[in-house]
Design a protein around this motif. Structure first.
Motif, PDB file in Angstrom:
ATOM      1  N   TYR A 136     -11.938   2.041   7.550  1.00 52.77           N
ATOM      2  CA  TYR A 136     -11.107   2.454   6.581  1.00 52.77           C
ATOM      3  C   TYR A 136     -11.110   1.866   5.069  1.00 52.77           C
ATOM      4  O   TYR A 136     -11.170   2.469   3.968  1.00 52.77           O
ATOM      5  CB  TYR A 136      -9.498   2.205   6.665  1.00 52.77           C
ATOM      6  CG  TYR A 136      -8.945   3.270   7.918  1.00 52.77           C
ATOM      7  CD1 TYR A 136      -9.002   4.672   7.631  1.00 52.77           C
ATOM      8  CD2 TYR A 136      -8.386   2.909   8.991  1.00 52.77           C
ATOM      9  CE1 TYR A 136      -8.522   5.437   8.705  1.00 52.77           C
ATOM     10  CE2 TYR A 136      -7.840   3.513  10.027  1.00 52.77           C
ATOM     11  CZ  TYR A 136      -7.791   4.846   9.745  1.00 52.77           C
ATOM     12  OH  TYR A 136      -7.448   5.842  10.783  1.00 52.77           O
ATOM     13  N   SER A 174       0.796  -1.111  -0.060  1.00 55.94           N
ATOM     14  CA  SER A 174      -0.105  -0.035   0.034  1.00 55.94           C
ATOM     15  C   SER A 174       0.905   1.342  -0.087  1.00 55.94           C
ATOM     16  O   SER A 174       0.620   2.223  -0.588  1.00 55.94           O
ATOM     17  CB  SER A 174      -0.882   0.068   1.181  1.00 55.94           C
ATOM     18  OG  SER A 174      -1.863  -0.985   1.335  1.00 55.94           O
ATOM     19  N   GLN A 175       1.979   1.335   0.812  1.00 53.27           N
ATOM     20  CA  GLN A 175       2.680   2.319   0.904  1.00 53.27           C
ATOM     21  C   GLN A 175       3.445   2.644  -0.434  1.00 53.27           C
ATOM     22  O   GLN A 175       3.768   3.620  -0.889  1.00 53.27           O
ATOM     23  CB  GLN A 175       3.891   2.210   1.903  1.00 53.27           C
ATOM     24  CG  GLN A 175       3.367   2.497   3.233  1.00 53.27           C
ATOM     25  CD  GLN A 175       4.419   1.941   4.565  1.00 53.27           C
ATOM     26  OE1 GLN A 175       5.321   1.151   4.328  1.00 53.27           O
ATOM     27  NE2 GLN A 175       4.212   2.602   5.583  1.00 53.27           N
ATOM     28  N   ARG A 184       2.275   4.995  -3.370  1.00 49.70           N
ATOM     29  CA  ARG A 184       2.280   6.557  -3.354  1.00 49.70           C
ATOM     30  C   ARG A 184       3.994   6.682  -4.073  1.00 49.70           C
ATOM     31  O   ARG A 184       4.187   8.107  -4.372  1.00 49.70           O
ATOM     32  CB  ARG A 184       2.625   6.912  -2.090  1.00 49.70           C
ATOM     33  CG  ARG A 184       1.317   7.263  -1.173  1.00 49.70           C
ATOM     34  CD  ARG A 184       1.603   7.755   0.103  1.00 49.70           C
ATOM     35  NE  ARG A 184       0.299   8.043   0.829  1.00 49.70           N
ATOM     36  CZ  ARG A 184       0.233   8.477   2.065  1.00 49.70           C
ATOM     37  NH1 ARG A 184       1.553   8.296   3.024  1.00 49.70           N
ATOM     38  NH2 ARG A 184      -0.860   8.743   2.630  1.00 49.70           N
ATOM     39  N   ARG A 188      -8.319   9.360  -2.116  1.00 56.67           N
ATOM     40  CA  ARG A 188      -7.894   9.208  -0.793  1.00 56.67           C
ATOM     41  C   ARG A 188      -7.688   7.532  -0.584  1.00 56.67           C
ATOM     42  O   ARG A 188      -7.816   7.065   0.414  1.00 56.67           O
ATOM     43  CB  ARG A 188      -8.475   9.735   0.423  1.00 56.67           C
ATOM     44  CG  ARG A 188      -8.086  11.335   0.477  1.00 56.67           C
ATOM     45  CD  ARG A 188      -8.809  11.865   1.584  1.00 56.67           C
ATOM     46  NE  ARG A 188      -8.354  11.488   2.936  1.00 56.67           N
ATOM     47  CZ  ARG A 188      -7.047  11.919   3.440  1.00 56.67           C
ATOM     48  NH1 ARG A 188      -6.386  12.692   2.639  1.00 56.67           N
ATOM     49  NH2 ARG A 188      -6.732  11.335   4.307  1.00 56.67           N
ATOM     50  N   GLN A 189      -7.969   6.650  -1.853  1.00 55.57           N
ATOM     51  CA  GLN A 189      -7.926   5.450  -1.751  1.00 55.57           C
ATOM     52  C   GLN A 189      -6.491   4.905  -1.192  1.00 55.57           C
ATOM     53  O   GLN A 189      -6.626   3.980  -0.377  1.00 55.57           O
ATOM     54  CB  GLN A 189      -8.100   4.662  -3.175  1.00 55.57           C
ATOM     55  CG  GLN A 189      -9.700   4.772  -3.618  1.00 55.57           C
ATOM     56  CD  GLN A 189      -9.623   4.282  -4.873  1.00 55.57           C
ATOM     57  OE1 GLN A 189      -9.781   2.976  -4.906  1.00 55.57           O
ATOM     58  NE2 GLN A 189      -9.866   4.963  -6.056  1.00 55.57           N
ATOM     59  N   ILE A 190      -5.595   5.418  -1.683  1.00 61.24           N
ATOM     60  CA  ILE A 190      -4.054   4.958  -1.257  1.00 61.24           C
ATOM     61  C   ILE A 190      -3.780   5.114   0.321  1.00 61.24           C
ATOM     62  O   ILE A 190      -3.564   4.598   0.851  1.00 61.24           O
ATOM     63  CB  ILE A 190      -2.961   5.723  -1.832  1.00 61.24           C
ATOM     64  CG1 ILE A 190      -3.183   5.256  -3.589  1.00 61.24           C
ATOM     65  CG2 ILE A 190      -1.484   5.218  -1.552  1.00 61.24           C
ATOM     66  CD1 ILE A 190      -2.285   5.999  -4.374  1.00 61.24           C
ATOM     67  N   THR A 191      -4.287   6.394   0.716  1.00 61.67           N
ATOM     68  CA  THR A 191      -4.039   7.012   2.204  1.00 61.67           C
ATOM     69  C   THR A 191      -4.944   5.847   3.150  1.00 61.67           C
ATOM     70  O   THR A 191      -4.430   5.327   4.018  1.00 61.67           O
ATOM     71  CB  THR A 191      -4.600   8.334   2.281  1.00 61.67           C
ATOM     72  OG1 THR A 191      -3.815   9.298   1.543  1.00 61.67           O
ATOM     73  CG2 THR A 191      -4.451   8.864   3.928  1.00 61.67           C
ATOM     74  N   ASN A 192      -6.286   5.817   2.575  1.00 57.15           N
ATOM     75  CA  ASN A 192      -7.078   4.862   3.514  1.00 57.15           C
ATOM     76  C   ASN A 192      -6.467   3.362   3.366  1.00 57.15           C
ATOM     77  O   ASN A 192      -6.736   2.785   4.415  1.00 57.15           O
ATOM     78  CB  ASN A 192      -8.747   4.920   3.011  1.00 57.15           C
ATOM     79  CG  ASN A 192      -9.285   6.358   3.432  1.00 57.15           C
ATOM     80  OD1 ASN A 192      -8.978   6.712   4.439  1.00 57.15           O
ATOM     81  ND2 ASN A 192      -9.914   6.864   2.328  1.00 57.15           N
ATOM     82  N   SER A 193      -5.915   2.894   2.463  1.00 54.72           N
ATOM     83  CA  SER A 193      -5.497   1.770   2.409  1.00 54.72           C
ATOM     84  C   SER A 193      -4.268   1.547   3.366  1.00 54.72           C
ATOM     85  O   SER A 193      -4.088   0.439   3.827  1.00 54.72           O
ATOM     86  CB  SER A 193      -5.012   1.313   1.001  1.00 54.72           C
ATOM     87  OG  SER A 193      -6.111   1.232  -0.097  1.00 54.72           O
ATOM     88  N   ILE A 194      -3.601   2.507   3.132  1.00 57.52           N
ATOM     89  CA  ILE A 194      -2.289   2.400   4.185  1.00 57.52           C
ATOM     90  C   ILE A 194      -2.803   2.533   5.332  1.00 57.52           C
ATOM     91  O   ILE A 194      -2.279   1.598   6.438  1.00 57.52           O
ATOM     92  CB  ILE A 194      -1.428   3.766   3.828  1.00 57.52           C
ATOM     93  CG1 ILE A 194      -0.455   3.617   2.627  1.00 57.52           C
ATOM     94  CG2 ILE A 194      -0.223   3.666   4.717  1.00 57.52           C
ATOM     95  CD1 ILE A 194      -0.080   4.784   2.215  1.00 57.52           C
ATOM     96  N   ASN A 195      -3.706   3.401   5.927  1.00 53.48           N
ATOM     97  CA  ASN A 195      -4.332   3.390   7.238  1.00 53.48           C
ATOM     98  C   ASN A 195      -4.805   2.054   7.483  1.00 53.48           C
ATOM     99  O   ASN A 195      -4.642   1.437   8.675  1.00 53.48           O
ATOM    100  CB  ASN A 195      -5.130   4.407   7.147  1.00 53.48           C
ATOM    101  CG  ASN A 195      -4.611   5.952   7.308  1.00 53.48           C
ATOM    102  OD1 ASN A 195      -3.603   6.012   7.660  1.00 53.48           O
ATOM    103  ND2 ASN A 195      -5.522   6.767   6.905  1.00 53.48           N
TER     104      ASN A 195
END
Length: 450
Positions: A276, A64-65, A68, A115-122
């Protein structure tokens, strides 16, 4: 890649060898509780599965990270063309064979994806916390199970001792009775009654030995070790009179345990992880903005008539081209993929909420059960102490009266069986009380021990 697999295989082999060596070095004839728990934690497959799930969640976070970070790829191709085609050097049609070598490099990065990436990381970070807590919860469950099985072995040993003591008493009485029957002081029926009682006591010893063997087997299986007849445990000093009943009530114990036990925290974090997931699913309905860059060059084995063909490096440098792009993708209709994805995420969140409630409810039921059983066992233990003391005196008197011929063998056997049953009840309530109090201690955050 082969070396990597060899290294991983070597590490796994060393780990397995260490576990086997540890189990072999342990004195199987004198196992204490700490050693049993340690071996069980080393060998338990459920714990290994939890640890593997933790490693998988860490890999998911890394993936997930990585969303980015710009992706970079490079490639090349080579080939020939025959027949009528355009010469890339002269831009004229020819019928000659043309050889070419193409090289390229590409890079892509997502600038905005709802914000799919941010929420996937969280979500991945939360899943790591959940799996860490699951590992701890699994360790606690294993330890509790081993303590219970350890106590069962001690309990079965004491039951066997009582059965042997009763058999010895009956055998001694049978020997005395046989002599008195031969002397004509007692009827032959008295000897027959005691012989039947002796056979019954022998059967009880056999059953107690089998129960002890099963208790040992269950403990060894919990440690993932093969059955060994010589296996034995070191019994700690377990005095119920020095183990105080928990002063807190069920509600107070539940409030404390709900704050500290890993399974409750894991259930709560699972709901957050699912939330998330819902946010990430909603992001699929928003536009996606990305950027890309491209490098391209090629080499041709044809040239302009009358000129020398440039070298490979020269052609690559001369034919080099660059490109940069922005891509905007607006979802209009995705064959219900986004909608169904959001529905699944919401349902997963609902399942997580149900699991949290179920986990809390199960914890409360376990505490209520342990508390009620501990109280009952404490009262039963006290009553059994009085009962055993009274029946021991009654049996002593019955034995004296039987020796004097004042009572028959049936009355003697009743007194003996009453004492045996009372002693068995005393042991059962004793260990039941000890284990339940230790469980309640654990719910209050105290370490697991005897």
């Amino acid at each position: 890649m082969i070396n990597k697999y060899k290294i991983l295989s070597f590490i796994a082999a060393v780990s397995l060898f260490s576990e086997i060596t540890f189990a072999q070095n342990a004195d199987i004839t004198r196992l204490d509780l700490a050693t049993c728990i340690e071996i069980a934690l080393e060998n338990n497959l459920t714990l290994k599965r939890s640890e593997t799930n933790l490693a998988l969640s860490e890999a998911a976070l890394l993936q997930s990270q990585g969303q980015r970070i710009p992706s970079i790829s490079a490639g090349g191709s080579t080939g020939y063309r025959w027949g009528r085609s355009i010469n890339p050097v002269t831009n004229l049609f020819e019928t000659n064979r043309i050889g070419n070598i193409n090289v390229s490099a590409n890079s892509n990065v997502t600038l905005f994806a709802g914000r799919q990436i941010t929420n996937s990381i969280n979500q991945a970070k939360t899943d790591i916390q959940v799996n860490q807590l699951n590992v701890k919860a699994t360790e606690n469950n294993i330890s509790l199970n081993v303590i219970n099985l350890f106590i069962n072995v001690i309990f079965s040993k004491e039951q066997l001792n009582i059965a042997k003591t009763q058999l010895k008493t009956t055998q001694e009485q049978l020997e005395v009775t046989s002599k008195r029957v031969e002397a004509g002081a007692l009827p032959f029926a008295s000897k027959l009654d005691l012989e039947a009682q002796n056979a019954t006591n022998e059967l009880e010893v056999i059953n107690a030995e089998n129960n002890l063997r099963i208790a040992k087997l269950n403990l060894l299986q919990a440690m993932q070790l093969p059955f060994v007849e010589e296996m034995d445990v070191v019994a700690p000093d377990l005095d119920p009179n020095q183990i105080a009943m928990i002063s807190q009530d069920v509600d107070e114990i539940f409030q404390v345990s709900a704050e500290i036990l890993p399974q409750i925290k894991a259930a709560e974090l699972s709901v957050l992880s699912a939330e998330y997931g819902v946010r990430a699913a909603r992001g699929a309905f928003l536009p996606t903005l990305g950027a890309s860059a491209n490098l391209f060059s090629n080499y041709i084995d044809r040239t302009v008539p009358g000129f020398d063909r440039p070298s490979f490096i020269t052609q690559i440098e001369n034919n080099l081209s660059q490109a940069a792009n922005l891509q905007l993708s607006i979802p209009i209709f995705s064959n219900f993929r986004n909608k169904s994805g959001l529905q699944r995420a919401k349902l997963q969140m609902r399942l997580s909420e149900i699991n949290e409630f179920e986990t809390r409810n199960q914890l409360r039921q376990d505490i209520e059960s342990a508390y009620t059983t501990a109280n009952a066992a404490r009262l039963s233990y006290r009553a059994s102490q009085t009962r055993v003391a009274s029946l021991e005196e009654a049996f002593r008197i019955a034995q004296q009266r039987f020796d004097a011929g004042a009572i028959n063998s049936v009355e003697y056997q009743v007194a003996q069986n009453n004492l045996f049953n009372a002693q068995a009840d005393l042991i059962n309530s004793k260990y039941n009380y000890i284990f339940r109090v230790k469980v309640l201690d654990f719910y209050l955050g105290n370490p697991l021990s005897l």
